[in-house]
Design a protein around this motif. Structure first.
Motif, mmCIF file in Angstrom:
data_model
loop_
_atom_site.group_PDB
_atom_site.id
_atom_site.type_symbol
_atom_site.label_atom_id
_atom_site.label_comp_id
_atom_site.label_asym_id
_atom_site.label_seq_id
_atom_site.Cartn_x
_atom_site.Cartn_y
_atom_site.Cartn_z
ATOM 1 N N LEU A 27 0.447 -2.602 24.975
ATOM 2 C CA LEU A 27 0.114 -3.614 23.974
ATOM 3 C C LEU A 27 -0.797 -4.680 24.565
ATOM 4 C CD1 LEU A 27 0.723 -4.700 21.066
ATOM 5 C CD2 LEU A 27 2.534 -6.084 22.115
ATOM 6 N N THR A 28 -1.838 -5.047 23.816
ATOM 7 C CA THR A 28 -2.732 -6.135 24.209
ATOM 8 C C THR A 28 -2.706 -7.210 23.134
ATOM 9 O OG1 THR A 28 -4.672 -5.206 23.085
ATOM 10 C CG2 THR A 28 -4.260 -4.496 25.378
ATOM 11 N N ARG A 29 -3.127 -8.380 23.504
ATOM 12 C CA ARG A 29 -3.189 -9.483 22.534
ATOM 13 C C ARG A 29 -4.111 -9.131 21.375
ATOM 14 N NH1 ARG A 29 -2.629 -15.364 22.839
ATOM 15 N NH2 ARG A 29 -3.950 -16.340 21.257
ATOM 16 N N GLU A 30 -5.248 -8.513 21.700
ATOM 17 C CA GLU A 30 -6.237 -8.185 20.671
ATOM 18 C C GLU A 30 -5.656 -7.184 19.674
ATOM 19 O OE1 GLU A 30 -7.939 -10.057 23.986
ATOM 20 O OE2 GLU A 30 -6.827 -8.151 23.986
ATOM 21 N N ALA A 31 -4.963 -6.168 20.188
ATOM 22 C CA ALA A 31 -4.368 -5.158 19.309
ATOM 23 C C ALA A 31 -3.267 -5.776 18.447
ATOM 24 C CB ALA A 31 -3.810 -4.007 20.135
ATOM 25 N N PHE A 32 -2.466 -6.649 19.047
ATOM 26 C CA PHE A 32 -1.390 -7.296 18.306
ATOM 27 C C PHE A 32 -1.960 -8.126 17.158
ATOM 28 C CE2 PHE A 32 1.320 -11.011 17.569
ATOM 29 C CZ PHE A 32 2.520 -10.395 17.248
ATOM 30 N N VAL A 33 -2.964 -8.930 17.441
ATOM 31 C CA VAL A 33 -3.565 -9.778 16.407
ATOM 32 C C VAL A 33 -4.161 -8.914 15.293
ATOM 33 C CG1 VAL A 33 -5.401 -11.443 15.919
ATOM 34 C CG2 VAL A 33 -3.963 -11.721 17.958
ATOM 35 N N TYR A 34 -4.823 -7.818 15.670
ATOM 36 C CA TYR A 34 -5.398 -6.905 14.677
ATOM 37 C C TYR A 34 -4.316 -6.368 13.743
ATOM 38 C CZ TYR A 34 -6.729 -2.340 12.824
ATOM 39 O OH TYR A 34 -6.916 -1.263 11.996
ATOM 40 N N ALA A 35 -3.223 -5.861 14.308
ATOM 41 C CA ALA A 35 -2.152 -5.282 13.493
ATOM 42 C C ALA A 35 -1.564 -6.326 12.554
ATOM 43 C CB ALA A 35 -1.067 -4.699 14.388
ATOM 44 N N CYS A 36 -1.369 -7.519 13.057
ATOM 45 C CA CYS A 36 -0.787 -8.584 12.237
ATOM 46 C C CYS A 36 -1.715 -8.975 11.094
ATOM 47 C CB CYS A 36 -0.470 -9.802 13.098
ATOM 48 S SG CYS A 36 0.858 -9.516 14.295
ATOM 49 N N ARG A 37 -2.990 -9.090 11.359
ATOM 50 C CA ARG A 37 -3.946 -9.415 10.302
ATOM 51 C C ARG A 37 -3.956 -8.351 9.215
ATOM 52 N NH1 ARG A 37 -8.997 -11.318 14.155
ATOM 53 N NH2 ARG A 37 -8.549 -13.562 14.177
ATOM 54 N N GLN A 42 -1.981 -6.704 3.577
ATOM 55 C CA GLN A 42 -1.216 -5.825 2.703
ATOM 56 C C GLN A 42 -0.099 -6.560 1.962
ATOM 57 O OE1 GLN A 42 -1.753 -2.508 1.910
ATOM 58 N NE2 GLN A 42 -3.687 -2.938 2.928
ATOM 59 N N GLY A 43 -0.105 -7.881 2.040
ATOM 60 C CA GLY A 43 0.857 -8.654 1.262
ATOM 61 C C GLY A 43 2.121 -9.049 1.983
ATOM 62 N N THR A 44 2.243 -8.717 3.274
ATOM 63 C CA THR A 44 3.391 -9.183 4.066
ATOM 64 C C THR A 44 2.986 -10.513 4.680
ATOM 65 O OG1 THR A 44 4.016 -6.908 4.561
ATOM 66 C CG2 THR A 44 5.009 -8.617 5.903
ATOM 67 N N VAL A 45 3.309 -11.596 3.999
ATOM 68 C CA VAL A 45 2.759 -12.900 4.380
ATOM 69 C C VAL A 45 3.584 -13.614 5.432
ATOM 70 C CG1 VAL A 45 1.562 -13.210 2.199
ATOM 71 C CG2 VAL A 45 3.908 -14.073 2.450
ATOM 72 N N LEU A 46 4.825 -13.147 5.656
ATOM 73 C CA LEU A 46 5.645 -13.715 6.724
ATOM 74 C C LEU A 46 6.498 -12.590 7.293
ATOM 75 C CD1 LEU A 46 7.215 -17.151 6.987
ATOM 76 C CD2 LEU A 46 8.637 -15.181 7.547
ATOM 77 N N LEU A 63 7.217 -9.779 25.401
ATOM 78 C CA LEU A 63 7.744 -10.971 24.745
ATOM 79 C C LEU A 63 6.833 -12.167 25.006
ATOM 80 C CD1 LEU A 63 11.597 -10.656 25.335
ATOM 81 C CD2 LEU A 63 10.281 -10.118 23.278
ATOM 82 N N GLY A 64 6.351 -12.284 26.223
ATOM 83 C CA GLY A 64 5.421 -13.375 26.526
ATOM 84 C C GLY A 64 4.110 -13.216 25.790
ATOM 85 N N LEU A 65 3.608 -11.982 25.734
ATOM 86 C CA LEU A 65 2.352 -11.709 25.034
ATOM 87 C C LEU A 65 2.466 -12.063 23.549
ATOM 88 C CD1 LEU A 65 0.236 -8.472 25.415
ATOM 89 C CD2 LEU A 65 0.722 -9.414 23.163
ATOM 90 N N ILE A 66 3.548 -11.601 22.919
ATOM 91 C CA ILE A 66 3.725 -11.859 21.488
ATOM 92 C C ILE A 66 3.939 -13.340 21.226
ATOM 93 C CG2 ILE A 66 5.261 -11.448 19.529
ATOM 94 C CD1 ILE A 66 5.710 -8.610 20.680
ATOM 95 N N LEU A 75 -2.338 -16.701 12.642
ATOM 96 C CA LEU A 75 -1.015 -16.086 12.560
ATOM 97 C C LEU A 75 0.133 -17.083 12.489
ATOM 98 C CD1 LEU A 75 -1.391 -13.223 15.221
ATOM 99 C CD2 LEU A 75 -1.969 -13.164 12.783
ATOM 100 N N LYS A 76 -0.098 -18.286 12.939
ATOM 101 C CA LYS A 76 1.003 -19.233 13.140
ATOM 102 C C LYS A 76 1.858 -19.440 11.892
ATOM 103 C CE LYS A 76 1.878 -23.445 15.732
ATOM 104 N NZ LYS A 76 1.267 -24.534 16.517
ATOM 105 N N GLN A 77 1.231 -19.554 10.738
ATOM 106 C CA GLN A 77 2.011 -19.802 9.523
ATOM 107 C C GLN A 77 2.679 -18.538 8.985
ATOM 108 O OE1 GLN A 77 -0.461 -21.173 6.312
ATOM 109 N NE2 GLN A 77 -1.938 -19.503 6.509
ATOM 110 N N HIS A 78 2.298 -17.388 9.531
ATOM 111 C CA HIS A 78 2.829 -16.120 9.049
ATOM 112 C C HIS A 78 3.930 -15.542 9.929
ATOM 113 C CE1 HIS A 78 -0.367 -15.715 6.042
ATOM 114 N NE2 HIS A 78 -1.216 -16.096 6.969
#
Length: 328
Positions: A27-37, A42-46, A63-66, A75-78
């Motif tokens: 897992l990388t930060r870039e991949a994590f941010v992409y998946a979350c966006r 798709q309507g999962t807002v939180l 855990l530290g990365l996430i 992402l912060k508000q989601h």
């Protein structure tokens, strides 16, 4: 829909999305941010990124990365925190599900403290097995840290569940799943979970994890106030049908959305996002719009102590205002 609207849906159990595995050593930060966006689109807002039972090295890294990535301005508000599904679960075959039994640990407050340190205090939800030695003490400790405790991947008796409820557990993780293929017809964790009035039920309504009869039974016994829909989205969710390796399993994703390990026959998470799960639940015609919004938005937020109104004030309504959920 009578002019009602919510920003989208809230999902307390997301293992990954579109090929990104939140429990992968790659897992990388870039991949994590992409998946979350993509998930938010798709309507999962939180939602709570979920890390399943893992090695100590993986916990330290991911855990530290996430925890750092969810501070991203997009992402912060989601993403209010992390769901730890394990490692304090049963390691028995079938009950352990897609988790690696070699990494299952005995419940200890000291190791939970380490996990919380690596996650920079962002653990919001913890799934543990009620029957394991030390589970009650761990539950009380977690509650003292402000962590919501849920019970799952277990072979708990009715007495075990009652004991953990007294210690502060409030819900049941994907009730009806994380179980072996065969159970005693009466004395089993599914019936004990349904019968316990103190524990809310999280359920996966993707059309594969639970049949309509069980969904109906849980809704009728628990009531819509005490049910939370989760997707249990696997890293394969959002991808086309095919053969994959995910969460340590070689899996097949069929056109129907059925995602499973062909060697064991067990499901390996869900291929659905919350919009899919909510549309399936809508199709069963068991709940009206107000109750659908409860199980897909209001109830999950309340379970992890987030004010739904604050979310609605931050994110404009997108769901249910002008038509069925499928508009997303």
């Amino acid at each position: 829909m009578n002019g009602m609207g919510i920003p989208g849906f809230a999902d307390l159990q997301v293992n990954g999305y579109k090929g990104v595995d939140f429990s992968s050593p790659e897992l990388t930060r870039e991949a994590f941010v992409y998946a979350c966006r993509e998930l938010i689109r798709q309507g999962t807002v939180l939602f709570l990124p979920t890390v399943i039972t893992s090695s100590v090295a993986l916990y330290k890294q991911n855990l530290g990365l996430i925890a750092g990535a969810i501070e991203h301005k997009d992402l912060k508000q989601h993403i209010p925190g992390i769901h730890l599904e394990g490692p304090f679960i049963s390691g028995d075959e079938g009950v352990v599900g897609a988790h690696n039994p070699d990494w299952v640990q005995k419940p200890t407050p000291a190791f939970l403290d380490e996990l919380c340190t690596w996650a920079n205090g962002k653990v919001k939800l913890l799934t543990i097995a009620a029957e394991t030695e030390g589970a009650a003490a761990l539950c009380a400790h977690a509650r003292g840290l402000g962590i919501t405790v849920s019970l799952g991947h277990q072979m708990a008796t009715g007495e075990d569940l009652a004991n953990l409820a007294r210690s502060g557990a409030v819900s049941l993780t994907h009730l009806g799943n994380g179980l072996p293929k065969t159970l005693h017809r009466h004395d089993n964790p599914l019936w004990h979970g349904i019968a316990n009035d103190s524990l809310k039920a999280m359920i996966i309504t993707d059309g594969h994890h639970l049949p309509p009869s069980i969904i109906k039974t849980i809704l009728r016994t628990k009531g819509s106030e005490n049910v939370i829909v989760v997707s249990d989205a696997s890293p394969i969710a959002g991808l086309p049908p095919g053969k994959y390796n995910t969460l340590g399993n070689d899996v097949v994703l069929e056109k129907s959305g059925h995602l499973y390990n062909p060697q064991t026959g067990y499901l390996v998470g869900s291929s659905s996002s919350m919009i899919d799960c909510m549309n399936y639940l809508l199709s069963l015609k068991l709940l009206d719009t107000r109750d659908l919004f409860k199980v897909g938005f209001f109830n999950p937020l309340k379970l992890i102590h987030i004010d739904p109104q604050r979310v609605m004030d931050t994110i404009p309504p997108q769901v249910g205002k002008n038509g069925p959920f499928v508009i997303l």
